[in-house]
Design a protein around this motif. Sequence first.
Motif, PDB file in Angstrom:
ATOM      1  N   SER A 215     -24.997 -42.774 -21.660  1.00 58.22           N
ATOM      2  CA  SER A 215     -24.677 -44.267 -20.735  1.00 58.22           C
ATOM      3  C   SER A 215     -23.794 -43.641 -19.709  1.00 58.22           C
ATOM      4  O   SER A 215     -23.072 -43.160 -19.959  1.00 58.22           O
ATOM      5  N   PHE A 216     -24.282 -44.233 -18.497  1.00 57.60           N
ATOM      6  CA  PHE A 216     -23.566 -43.808 -17.436  1.00 57.60           C
ATOM      7  C   PHE A 216     -21.891 -43.862 -17.446  1.00 57.60           C
ATOM      8  O   PHE A 216     -21.066 -43.266 -17.012  1.00 57.60           O
ATOM      9  N   GLY A 217     -21.719 -45.043 -17.939  1.00 58.50           N
ATOM     10  CA  GLY A 217     -20.102 -45.658 -18.259  1.00 58.50           C
ATOM     11  C   GLY A 217     -19.455 -44.480 -19.064  1.00 58.50           C
ATOM     12  O   GLY A 217     -18.376 -43.941 -18.707  1.00 58.50           O
ATOM     13  N   ASN A 218     -19.740 -44.360 -20.411  1.00 58.11           N
ATOM     14  CA  ASN A 218     -19.146 -43.350 -21.193  1.00 58.11           C
ATOM     15  C   ASN A 218     -19.385 -41.882 -20.584  1.00 58.11           C
ATOM     16  O   ASN A 218     -18.350 -41.131 -20.636  1.00 58.11           O
ATOM     17  N   GLY A 219     -20.343 -41.588 -19.985  1.00 60.47           N
ATOM     18  CA  GLY A 219     -20.694 -40.202 -19.437  1.00 60.47           C
ATOM     19  C   GLY A 219     -19.618 -40.127 -18.180  1.00 60.47           C
ATOM     20  O   GLY A 219     -18.978 -38.938 -18.244  1.00 60.47           O
ATOM     21  N   LEU A 220     -19.222 -41.099 -17.526  1.00 61.67           N
ATOM     22  CA  LEU A 220     -18.170 -41.082 -16.586  1.00 61.67           C
ATOM     23  C   LEU A 220     -16.902 -40.891 -17.071  1.00 61.67           C
ATOM     24  O   LEU A 220     -15.978 -39.705 -16.654  1.00 61.67           O
ATOM     25  N   LEU A 221     -16.632 -41.618 -18.083  1.00 65.79           N
ATOM     26  CA  LEU A 221     -15.095 -41.757 -18.435  1.00 65.79           C
ATOM     27  C   LEU A 221     -15.161 -40.431 -19.288  1.00 65.79           C
ATOM     28  O   LEU A 221     -13.754 -39.981 -19.558  1.00 65.79           O
ATOM     29  N   TYR A 222     -15.850 -39.616 -19.751  1.00 64.38           N
ATOM     30  CA  TYR A 222     -15.818 -38.364 -20.656  1.00 64.38           C
ATOM     31  C   TYR A 222     -15.217 -37.173 -19.516  1.00 64.38           C
ATOM     32  O   TYR A 222     -14.326 -36.322 -20.042  1.00 64.38           O
ATOM     33  N   VAL A 223     -15.699 -37.274 -18.316  1.00 64.84           N
ATOM     34  CA  VAL A 223     -15.331 -36.066 -17.586  1.00 64.84           C
ATOM     35  C   VAL A 223     -14.354 -36.343 -16.309  1.00 64.84           C
ATOM     36  O   VAL A 223     -13.873 -35.581 -16.105  1.00 64.84           O
ATOM     37  N   ILE A 224     -14.577 -37.611 -16.030  1.00 66.61           N
ATOM     38  CA  ILE A 224     -13.679 -37.835 -14.877  1.00 66.61           C
ATOM     39  C   ILE A 224     -12.136 -37.580 -15.063  1.00 66.61           C
ATOM     40  O   ILE A 224     -11.276 -36.828 -14.038  1.00 66.61           O
ATOM     41  N   PRO A 225     -11.410 -37.643 -16.114  1.00 68.13           N
ATOM     42  CA  PRO A 225      -9.811 -37.357 -16.400  1.00 68.13           C
ATOM     43  C   PRO A 225      -9.622 -35.789 -16.105  1.00 68.13           C
ATOM     44  O   PRO A 225      -8.569 -35.409 -15.936  1.00 68.13           O
ATOM     45  N   LEU A 226     -10.694 -34.796 -16.158  1.00 72.69           N
ATOM     46  CA  LEU A 226     -10.388 -33.378 -16.230  1.00 72.69           C
ATOM     47  C   LEU A 226      -9.541 -33.004 -16.942  1.00 72.69           C
ATOM     48  O   LEU A 226      -8.443 -32.249 -16.868  1.00 72.69           O
ATOM     49  N   PRO A 227      -9.829 -33.284 -18.380  1.00 76.33           N
ATOM     50  CA  PRO A 227      -8.813 -32.612 -19.327  1.00 76.33           C
ATOM     51  C   PRO A 227      -8.865 -30.987 -19.170  1.00 76.33           C
ATOM     52  O   PRO A 227      -7.811 -30.323 -19.715  1.00 76.33           O
ATOM     53  N   GLY A 228     -10.004 -30.162 -18.825  1.00 75.94           N
ATOM     54  CA  GLY A 228     -10.030 -28.900 -18.961  1.00 75.94           C
ATOM     55  C   GLY A 228      -8.728 -28.410 -17.656  1.00 75.94           C
ATOM     56  O   GLY A 228      -8.292 -27.412 -18.033  1.00 75.94           O
ATOM     57  N   VAL A 229      -8.892 -29.317 -16.696  1.00 72.57           N
ATOM     58  CA  VAL A 229      -7.652 -28.674 -15.651  1.00 72.57           C
ATOM     59  C   VAL A 229      -6.440 -28.819 -16.195  1.00 72.57           C
ATOM     60  O   VAL A 229      -5.428 -28.113 -15.940  1.00 72.57           O
ATOM     61  N   TYR A 230      -6.256 -30.017 -17.003  1.00 72.57           N
ATOM     62  CA  TYR A 230      -4.923 -30.118 -17.691  1.00 72.57           C
ATOM     63  C   TYR A 230      -4.639 -28.892 -18.792  1.00 72.57           C
ATOM     64  O   TYR A 230      -3.619 -28.536 -18.704  1.00 72.57           O
ATOM     65  N   ALA A 231      -5.597 -28.531 -19.384  1.00 73.82           N
ATOM     66  CA  ALA A 231      -5.422 -27.558 -20.167  1.00 73.82           C
ATOM     67  C   ALA A 231      -5.053 -26.255 -19.633  1.00 73.82           C
ATOM     68  O   ALA A 231      -4.331 -25.569 -19.982  1.00 73.82           O
TER      69      ALA A 231
END
Length: 477
Positions: A215-231
């Motif tokens: 779903s577009f909502g959950n799809g958006l929320l999963y990637v936008i915070p950029l946890p890979g960059v934080y790692a």
Amino acid sequence: MTPLDVPWLEIALVLGLVGACAVSRITDPARAYRWGVGFCGAVFACTFLAWLAFFERQAPGFSLQTRLFGSQVLALDELNAPLVPAVALLHLLTAVATAQTKMRRFSFSWSLAAETIHLATLSAVDPWMLVTLLTMGTIPPYLELMNRGRPTRVYVGHMALFVVLLIVGWAAFDATSRLGPPAVWATVALMAAILMRCGAMPAHCWITDWFEHASFGNGLLYVIPLPGVYAAIRLVLPEAPDWVLHAIGVVSLVTAVYAAGMAVVQREARRFFAYLFLSHASLVLVGLQLLTELTLTGAFCLWFSVIISLGGFGLTLRAVEARFGRLALVDHHGLYEHSPALAICFLLTGLASVGFPGTLGFISTELLVDGAIVANPLVGVGVVAATMLNGIAVVRAYFLLFTGARHASMVQLGIRRRERFAVLTLAALILGGGIYSKPGVLSREKAAEALLHERQRRVGLDPHSAPTPLFPLPAAK
């Protein structure tokens, strides 16, 4: 005892977990919506108070973490203090703007669970806690795909490899770095895990597959915070060798330009947004690897801009999709007449994400471009090319969706009250952050200075020395 003495960060995480459990037991979509929005609002309020306490330099009067873990494994610092409430706000606005036709598809319980994991991930200061949370963060998206009856092979394959590389790489990296320089193979494994999580080439196909089936909502929320960059910032940048950062920079720069070019030629709106996100995420990584105060500040500002501007752009595209279904970027749809407010928000958030003057993304793009050109002109040219192509892609999508034809409809398709609230909130943040950007830039500059001094302490480098060029220039004859 003042209100800021309360451990608001821990309370926010507890409220997220309690909300996920409570909403999961509600079967009526309208009632689940009200409770979901209520818990999201409470979580955002707690994270905002936690940021305010950090801003006032006031530590909590007591800590739940010391009783559970013996030390502080989750905390706010110069890096993550503004990111945590920004992500909580994005979750709140996503829940608020959910249309009635999407309530049955959008799982508020899984959204709250994912929000709790995201907030904990972005506030993790202990490396092993961060690795654990990154691993846990891969579970809700898998369950989202399973519940929707969508294929999971691409997602599971990439995330399984990411988890294995992350755990094995960090275990070896941590063990060998205590005795001397970290092992080369451990560094490579950790670097590969981070690039895979960020969707760098050639492991970017899981991002487009995820937006296609979630779903577009959950799809958006999963990637936008950029946890890979934080790692990357927490695990790699403090003591990784220069060649690792250069390798990340090369792959990220190629991905940024490639994804921006792909966004220009996409024929489907969701894939267009996926490539636009990939380009921005890669640009953040490019700014990190240059390791100058200016480029780090620009990268951190761009990171925050991605959460607000690109997150708002995704929410606008989601609202358009809720009215007209999945849209193809082939013919002109002429939707402006039916939804002028959505068209304006689409253009505002889209242009803000590519650095239009007067918006939140302008100062971050300006800092990143200036820093990249000073560090290495060829890298600066690549950053400018990616930004230019992203701007062309946004304007092209706007013209195809909102202009050039007359769309006939017997149904009222104007913006609703809940969506208007989300739109006005995002517009205020985008324009306010663009006009009065000094506090945000100073905050990101302090985070950049802290990261450079931490790297100097661990590997003995001068934080003010010029970095090794990413693409060495030919010597002058």
